[in-house]
Scaffold this motif. Structure first.
Motif, short mmCIF file in Angstrom:
data_model
loop_
_atom_site.label_atom_id
_atom_site.label_comp_id
_atom_site.label_asym_id
_atom_site.label_seq_id
_atom_site.Cartn_x
_atom_site.Cartn_y
_atom_site.Cartn_z
N GLY A 1 1.19 6.95 -6.66
CA GLY A 1 0.12 7.94 -6.89
C GLY A 1 0.61 9.36 -6.68
N GLN A 2 1.53 9.57 -5.76
CA GLN A 2 2.05 10.89 -5.49
C GLN A 2 3.01 11.36 -6.58
N SER A 3 3.67 10.41 -7.25
CA SER A 3 4.64 10.79 -8.28
C SER A 3 3.99 10.95 -9.65
N ALA B 1 0.84 -1.21 0.00
CA ALA B 1 0.00 0.00 0.00
C ALA B 1 0.87 1.25 0.00
N ARG B 2 1.97 1.23 0.75
CA ARG B 2 2.87 2.37 0.75
C ARG B 2 3.47 2.59 -0.64
N GLY B 3 3.83 1.51 -1.33
CA GLY B 3 4.34 1.62 -2.68
C GLY B 3 3.32 2.21 -3.64
N MET B 4 2.07 1.80 -3.50
CA MET B 4 1.00 2.32 -4.36
C MET B 4 0.77 3.82 -4.04
#
Length: 195
Positions: free
Chosen positions: A192-194, A185-188
């Motif tokens: 999304g932020q990038s 989830a942190r990777g996703m």
């Protein structure tokens, strides 16, 4: 008919969760039941002491049936928070015994009154209540603190309500699975932020 059913059901649930909470002290030494396990100082014996004061107020003075022993007043602001921990001079036995005496007093109040019996909680925004409101409130409050106690106890020695049903291997696998999902989830989130 439904009133008596509701009262009996809530009372039975309250009785059960009280015992669960006190059971969280079993097998632990004095230091472990008292030590602060959160940044705010939450500890097992303090939860028992806090609920003692809560039940004495809610099933006592709210219905004009004060608990016979001296207890801290709700409006004594200088002592607020003292019910959340035990001094070195207060024994586990004293605190648990007082909690059980408060239970007996609360149980007498519950049994003596109808579920719609009026009460008055001066510290609530809507102070006029019924026994039903207080039963729900104290069941919620006690269950919340029993949940805190579950987590504190697990932090101390790994004891859980399902300890006899699952082994250490099961919990290690479960923890790894939860960690993997959190990392994914942190990777996703980063993706999304990038974007």
């Amino acid at each position: 008919m439904i009133d008596e059913f509701a009262k009996a059901y809530l009372h039975d649930e309250l009785r059960e969760v009280r015992e669960v909470l006190v059971g969280k002290l079993d097998g632990l030494g004095e230091y472990d039941i008292r030590r602060p396990l959160t940044g705010t100082g939450t500890n097992l014996l303090g939860l028992v002491k806090h609920l003692t004061l809560s039940e004495s107020r809610y099933f006592g003075e709210v219905f004009g049936r004060p608990f016979a022993e001296p207890m801290q007043r709700w409006d004594d602001l200088d002592r607020r928070g003292e019910d959340m921990w035990a001094t070195e001079h207060e024994t586990r036995e004293e605190i648990v015994a007082r909690y059980r005496r408060v239970w007996a007093h609360a149980d007498e109040t519950i049994e003596a009154l109808k579920v719609d019996a009026p009460g008055h909680v001066p510290w609530w925004p809507r102070p006029d209540v019924m026994l039903f409101n207080i039963l729900v409130h104290m069941l919620t409050e006690t269950s919340r603190h029993a949940g805190h106690a579950d987590i504190l106890r697990e932090q101390l020695d790994g004891a859980t309500a399902t300890a006899g049903q699952r082994d250490a291997g099961f919990w290690a696998k479960r923890r790894a699975e939860v960690e993997r999902a959190a990392e994914a989830a942190r990777g996703m989130e980063r993706q999304g932020q990038s974007s």
